[in-house]
Scaffold this motif. Structure first.
Motif, PDB file in Angstrom:
ATOM      1  N   LEU A 130      -4.343  -8.670  -3.949  1.00  0.00           N
ATOM      2  CA  LEU A 130      -4.486  -7.220  -4.036  1.00  0.00           C
ATOM      3  C   LEU A 130      -5.857  -6.823  -4.566  1.00  0.00           C
TER       4      LEU A 130
ATOM      5  N   PRO B  43     -10.985   3.281   2.154  1.00  0.00           N
ATOM      6  CA  PRO B  43     -11.826   2.117   2.422  1.00  0.00           C
ATOM      7  C   PRO B  43     -13.296   2.494   2.300  1.00  0.00           C
TER       8      PRO B  43
ATOM      9  N   ASN C  53      -2.026   0.608  -6.367  1.00  0.00           N
ATOM     10  CA  ASN C  53      -0.898   0.975  -5.494  1.00  0.00           C
ATOM     11  C   ASN C  53       0.302   1.427  -6.323  1.00  0.00           C
TER      12      ASN C  53
ATOM     13  N   ARG D 130     -16.727  -5.162   5.308  1.00  0.00           N
ATOM     14  CA  ARG D 130     -15.554  -4.640   4.609  1.00  0.00           C
ATOM     15  C   ARG D 130     -15.379  -3.133   4.815  1.00  0.00           C
TER      16      ARG D 130
ATOM     17  N   PRO E 265       0.830  -1.220   0.000  1.00  0.00           N
ATOM     18  CA  PRO E 265       0.000   0.000   0.000  1.00  0.00           C
ATOM     19  C   PRO E 265       0.855   1.258   0.000  1.00  0.00           C
TER      20      PRO E 265
ATOM     21  N   ARG F  14     -11.852  -2.159   4.253  1.00  0.00           N
ATOM     22  CA  ARG F  14     -11.304  -2.505   2.939  1.00  0.00           C
ATOM     23  C   ARG F  14     -12.098  -1.770   1.864  1.00  0.00           C
TER      24      ARG F  14
ATOM     25  N   THR G  78      -9.659  -9.828   0.197  1.00  0.00           N
ATOM     26  CA  THR G  78      -8.773  -9.090  -0.700  1.00  0.00           C
ATOM     27  C   THR G  78      -8.805  -7.591  -0.376  1.00  0.00           C
ATOM     28  N   ASP G  79      -7.694  -6.888  -0.616  1.00  0.00           N
ATOM     29  CA  ASP G  79      -7.640  -5.443  -0.355  1.00  0.00           C
ATOM     30  C   ASP G  79      -8.702  -4.701  -1.144  1.00  0.00           C
ATOM     31  N   TYR G  80      -8.801  -5.022  -2.444  1.00  0.00           N
ATOM     32  CA  TYR G  80      -9.791  -4.385  -3.309  1.00  0.00           C
ATOM     33  C   TYR G  80     -10.661  -5.491  -3.915  1.00  0.00           C
TER      34      TYR G  80
END
Length: 547
Positions: A406, A361, A391, A523, A336, A526, A495-497
């Motif tokens: 990711l 987020p 990122n 989430r 990140p 996130r 997952t982050d995204y």
């Protein structure tokens, strides 16, 4: 050793397959050649016994030749048994390697570009075509041993009468040339047969997958009619291929029979005129009868197996060399940096020059042209123009599967795997510690994902709760249940995204509102991107983007 497909065409692939397992095929070929030699020695030993023992009345010599004959029979039995076992093991070993390579390519998450292939067609290639190609390993065994037998018989006949031996030695290469000429139609029809069989298998697979929809539309008669048509086409192709194979075997059999009859007649004339002894006549007749089998089997083994293997190699090669539908890079997933997902000048389909930043987020709902954006974010297609940075790194430069940690796109129509509900949610999200065992944190995440996706009630509804088998592609579940299990699997990946494409189209509005609120809560730390026009998600969104 692995079979290389570099610079390969169908013919090269067959050759490489034939010699891909030398540790088994070399000793197998040696044993089978020895077996053929021993088979050919039987009439020679009998002829010598007649001339040196029976004609002279020598009982001692007769006993000696009987012992020699017994040793020859023991050798031919032993060499065939172990040679065939090694050959069978080699065929299955190579078949396993090919099947694994084809299966790995089919299951590659990057997909396959080029012509679309149904599930049934791919199944046919991974099973029937792979087995036919693997059978070409036997071409380095049995035809080689049979050719050695023909040469050995020719040498034995040369020692008795040079015209007879020369006839056999000249006929062998002529037979190989003849088989290549008459085998061309068989090769073409074998390829057509495999194609039609794959289409029929694909039709059956599609019919079973969509049976609920077909039943709901009362379209069973039409579906059955279409399958019957596909099946008849496959049957017609099989019949034509078998006719071609029959004609091929008849032609090669006629060629070898005429040769053998000619040699036998010539030997009889030589014996009548006293040019050869009675024992030599017996040897010639025995060798002539014996040589029918290897000459005929060269045609059956070499011609038919080569033709079908060549046709199957073309189909297998089409899968193994298919370029990936999704392009990937080799850079690791970046950490990140605060930039998040940055879209600049994106042009694809109905999207024209989109600029969008998703760094914080929360839930971002994007309406309109969701399919085009999902295709780009999942890397199924490269955009006509513009870039997508995650990122600070171009999305298409990140290696697979690093990108899944990711950014993950959960498609609208997601398939479930055979197994239980809990297996699909936990296994599909790749949970587990270094030893592959589920941890307490994993189980908590799975439970929370099931709750957020509105799938927690399946524990009470389904016969065995969350341990209920979902069936192939989830066919034991209703459409809404399948969609919620697939959504839970995507949420469990953490997952982050996370990109969701119309995730709740198969549930009622009350359930949809509940799921939307629960996803937003689950989430909240996130970034979640939802491509939908659903009012339920618009109501809980932190940001709405209209394309």
């Amino acid at each position: 050793m692995p079979i290389s497909i570099d610079n390969a065409n169908a013919r090269r692939l067959v050759w490489r397959t034939m010699f891909s397992c030398p540790r088994l095929t070399v000793p197998a070929a040696i044993l089978l050649i020895l077996h053929q030699f021993c088979e050919a020695l039987v009439p020679v030993v009998m002829g010598r016994a007649i001339d040196q023992a029976i004609s002279t009345g020598d009982s001692g010599a007769l006993f000696t030749w009987i012992v020699v004959l017994a040793v020859v029979f023991l050798a031919l039995s032993t060499t065939f048994r172990f040679g065939s076992r090694l050959g069978y093991l080699a065929v299955n070993t190579v078949g396993h390697r090919l099947r694994s390579a084809v299966t790995d390519r089919i299951l590659d998450p990057r997909g396959m570009a080029g012509p679309q292939r149904s599930a049934g067609t791919l199944l046919s290639i991974a099973t029937s075509d792979v087995m036919r190609l693997a059978m070409t390993v036997s071409l380095g065994l049995y035809p080689v041993a049979e050719l050695a037998a023909v040469v050995f018989c020719g040498a034995m006949l040369l020692s008795i009468s040079w015209p007879l031996g020369l006839a056999i030695l000249v006929a062998a290469p002529l037979l190989l040339w003849f088989m290549d000429v008459v085998g061309a139609p068989l090769r073409r029809r074998s390829e057509h047969e495999q194609q039609r069989a794959g289409e029929a298998a694909g039709s059956a697979a599609d019919l079973m997958t969509g049976y609920r929809v077909i039943a709901g539309m009362a379209a069973q008669p039409e579906a059955a009619h279409r399958y019957r048509q596909s099946s008849r086409r496959a049957l017609t192709a099989v019949v034509h291929a078998r006719r071609a194979e029959g004609a091929f075997l008849v032609a090669t059999g006629l060629f070898t029979s005429l040769l053998v009859v000619g040699v036998g007649v010539a030997a009889g004339l030589l014996a009548v005129h006293g040019s050869i002894s009675v024992g030599q006549l017996i040897a010639v007749v025995g060798l002539t009868i014996f040589v029918i089998a290897p000459l005929s089997m060269i045609g059956a083994n070499l011609g038919a197996v080569w033709a079908s293997g060549l046709a199957s190699a073309q189909r297998v090669l089409g899968v193994l060399t298919a370029p990936p539908a999704v392009t990937t890079g080799d850079r690791p997933a970046p950490g990140p940096d605060g930039s998040g997902v940055s879209i600049r000048g994106l042009t694809q389909g109905d999207i024209d020059g989109l600029d969008l930043d998703i760094a914080a987020p929360g839930m971002t709902v994007i309406t309109g042209a969701g399919g085009d954006l999902a295709a780009v974010l999942s890397r199924a297609v490269r955009p006509d123009a513009g870039t997508v940075l995650v990122n600070g790194t171009d999305l298409f430069d990140i290696a697979y599967p690093d990108v899944l940690t990711l950014l993950r796109v959960a498609p609208h129509s997601a398939d479930l795997f055979t197994g239980s509900v809990i297996d699909n949610v936990a296994g599909g999200a790749m949970v587990g510690d270094a030893a592959g065992e589920e941890t307490a944190a994993d189980l908590t995440r799975v439970d929370r994902s099931l709750l957020a996706a509105g799938a927690d009630d399946l524990a009470d509804i389904l016969p065995d709760g969350l341990d209920t088998d979902v069936g192939e592609s989830g066919r034991f579940l209703s459409g809404g249940q399948r969609q919620r299990v697939a959504l839970a699997r995507a949420l469990a990946a953490d997952t982050d995204y996370l990109v969701l494409v119309d995730p709740t189209t198969a549930v009622d509005s009350v359930t949809e509102s509940m799921i939307a609120a629960r996803i937003a809560e689950l989430r909240r730390d996130r970034a979640t991107i939802v491509l939908t026009d659903s009012p339920a998600f618009l109501a809980v969104a932190d940001r709405v983007v209209v394309l």
